[in-house]
Design an enzyme around this catalytic site. Sequence first.
Site, mmCIF file in Angstrom:
data_model
loop_
_atom_site.group_PDB
_atom_site.id
_atom_site.type_symbol
_atom_site.label_atom_id
_atom_site.label_comp_id
_atom_site.label_asym_id
_atom_site.label_seq_id
_atom_site.Cartn_x
_atom_site.Cartn_y
_atom_site.Cartn_z
ATOM 1 N N SER A 189 0.864 -1.178 0.000
ATOM 2 C CA SER A 189 0.000 0.000 0.000
ATOM 3 C C SER A 189 0.892 1.217 0.000
ATOM 4 O O SER A 189 2.116 1.096 0.023
ATOM 5 C CB SER A 189 -0.916 0.022 1.219
ATOM 6 O OG SER A 189 -1.757 1.159 1.195
ATOM 7 N N ARG A 215 0.351 -3.898 -6.917
ATOM 8 C CA ARG A 215 -0.843 -4.626 -6.455
ATOM 9 C C ARG A 215 -2.091 -3.962 -7.019
ATOM 10 O O ARG A 215 -2.160 -2.742 -7.142
ATOM 11 C CB ARG A 215 -0.935 -4.613 -4.913
ATOM 12 C CG ARG A 215 -2.085 -5.427 -4.326
ATOM 13 C CD ARG A 215 -1.910 -6.897 -4.581
ATOM 14 N NE ARG A 215 -2.817 -7.738 -3.823
ATOM 15 C CZ ARG A 215 -4.001 -8.185 -4.263
ATOM 16 N NH1 ARG A 215 -4.443 -7.810 -5.447
ATOM 17 N NH2 ARG A 215 -4.729 -8.988 -3.518
ATOM 18 N N THR A 233 -7.543 0.914 4.516
ATOM 19 C CA THR A 233 -7.158 0.061 5.638
ATOM 20 C C THR A 233 -8.110 0.212 6.811
ATOM 21 O O THR A 233 -8.501 -0.776 7.445
ATOM 22 C CB THR A 233 -5.714 0.382 6.081
ATOM 23 O OG1 THR A 233 -4.832 0.206 4.965
ATOM 24 C CG2 THR A 233 -5.279 -0.531 7.209
ATOM 25 N N CYS A 255 1.539 -6.340 -17.416
ATOM 26 C CA CYS A 255 2.007 -7.014 -16.199
ATOM 27 C C CYS A 255 3.211 -6.292 -15.615
ATOM 28 O O CYS A 255 4.224 -6.110 -16.299
ATOM 29 C CB CYS A 255 2.357 -8.465 -16.510
ATOM 30 S SG CYS A 255 3.100 -9.328 -15.101
ATOM 31 N N CYS A 312 5.859 -13.903 -10.713
ATOM 32 C CA CYS A 312 4.580 -13.337 -10.271
ATOM 33 C C CYS A 312 4.666 -12.732 -8.876
ATOM 34 O O CYS A 312 5.120 -13.383 -7.927
ATOM 35 C CB CYS A 312 3.504 -14.428 -10.305
ATOM 36 S SG CYS A 312 1.866 -13.861 -9.826
ATOM 37 N N CYS A 362 -0.132 -9.589 -8.084
ATOM 38 C CA CYS A 362 -0.846 -8.309 -8.171
ATOM 39 C C CYS A 362 -2.262 -8.482 -8.697
ATOM 40 O O CYS A 362 -3.108 -7.624 -8.491
ATOM 41 C CB CYS A 362 -0.070 -7.317 -9.029
ATOM 42 S SG CYS A 362 -0.187 -7.603 -10.813
ATOM 43 N N CYS A 392 -3.447 -9.431 -14.345
ATOM 44 C CA CYS A 392 -3.744 -10.256 -15.520
ATOM 45 C C CYS A 392 -5.170 -10.782 -15.491
ATOM 46 O O CYS A 392 -5.896 -10.733 -16.499
ATOM 47 C CB CYS A 392 -2.755 -11.415 -15.606
ATOM 48 S SG CYS A 392 -2.684 -12.450 -14.120
#
Length: 591
Positions: A87, A335, A371, A529, A560, A563, A566
């Site tokens: 974050s 992310r 959050t 990506c 990977c 996130c 895709c």
Amino acid sequence: MLRTGRYRSLAVRHLRSLHSTSRCRRELFDPNNVERASDEVDVCIVGGGPAGLSAAIRLKQLEQEKGREVRVVVLEKGAEIGSHIVSGAVIEPRALNELLPSWSERADHPLTQPALSDSMKFLTSTMSFPLPHPPQMSNKGNYIVSLSRFTAWLGSIAEEMGVEVYPGFAGAGLLYSSDGTSVLGVRTNEVGLDRHFRMKDTFEPGMDFRAKVTLIAEGAHGSLTKQLVRKFDLRKGRDPQTYGIGVKEVWRVDPGQYRPGAVVHTMGWPLDLHTYGGGWVYHMADGLVSVGLVIGLDYANPYLSPYHEFQRMKHHPYFAALLGGASTRLAYAARALNEGGAQSVPRLHFPGGALVGCAAGFVNVPKIKGTHNAMKSGMLAAEAAFASLSSAPADMQPYEAALRASWVWRELHEVRNLRPSFNTPLGVLGGLAYSGVDSFVLRGRTPWTFRHRGGDAAHTRRAGAAAPIAYPPFRPPLSTDLLTSLALTGTNHAEDQPVHLRVAGGEGGRRAHVRRNTEEFAGLLGRACPAGVYEYVEDEAAAKEAGWNGKALVINSQNCIHCKLCDIKVPTQDINWTVPEGGGGPKYTIT
């Protein structure tokens, strides 16, 4: 006497190891012909983020208040609590104050840098102009933190209270009642399968955690959430969820540029006036600065690369000065995050459990925070779960009613029209104009609600209708190639495990994927990506098997960083992100 989570964790791991099958060497795995360890718990929580841990802590508080022992298990796919958490992050402590009123008295708490100033800028390629700061974006009383460290701290408190926290255990499947009408728990994934789903010497079957209540807190666009939404039609009458992709770095900046507690947000360049997004700069504690860019995944141009956009953003004079001199880049991460708001929140409950946190989507996009809402949802879900432990299946409807009566829903309702206001022919400028009026004058008190029309993938244009983007070459150390950045994530997956990024439809589906995505969308995933997982390569031999017109799809799943872009953005909607072996993926600590 209550057992600590760490003690229980060792017991469960030993129980799992007893069911390893060394004699099944390279035999094809048959899920219907394997002995599994099974454990009975009261509440099983999938996901060790702020929402899941807040639910776990609240359940243990209720245990103490009511004098009724409750066994609570948290399954976390990361190797450690916090290792998959990304974050900005500026945290509003409202939910934390409710959950742990005396948190500031703990010597180990990570909320050491209060937010001290706010500013907002509109960028052109060479200049910046101040923008009015919307009241929703005020950070007075908030803290700039590493969300990864904050989550690890919450995890330590949960374990102190007796929660059984199992990092490295990925929730891979759901357990259903015999008639399929209710959820009875979670199955973790198998360990020790090779790429062809054959059992290696290290094979261990997944465990079954049978629970009276199952709380799904796996974050935005989780694999179990997708299953539940489909099975129980949780989006009936709700808008599609929309997402952004956040790409970020953490730098230790030159002391001359460091302004502890400063919070800066940007809009405009490097994005065009029809692409939603914006940048941030958060001056954290200890000379660290979080720098990042969020781009709405409803972007239209298939030639756009979020990674390249972020790298060129850093060459703007404002960022170049901030990150110049004796500055050093320490971390990289990416992310997906929810952007749909109130109208995209699905039905939160299903027979036997509920969705909490970003699995449901409680991010306040104009505030650029989620959050506090995620934590509050976990607390409310815990209260409903505790009250429903005696019913079978657990009835979690009171959780949804409580959330809609809480400050979380009031906050989301007030800003519900701001993000979709950017999805008009007027683009970013129209969205800015409407958002300014709504933020400063209307404050959400309108009889209308703007709708989200279709998922993010549906907004993608065909390549023939879009202009290719010529990105400038990287200029280290300010901007670097993707693999250099990826090395800063600590990403690692076990070698020779099944590819966890699945193309639907077998070889025929893969061939159709390659054809449409290369001919119609210019191989979008190869640019989109932020970890270099997907490549559309010239390979005649591979193309004959499962490719098209001399091109084949290569999936570098070891890269990977989880996130989920895709799964969300691919125009053909045929990539299914599943959990890899527990413990694999990035190892974030300061993101």
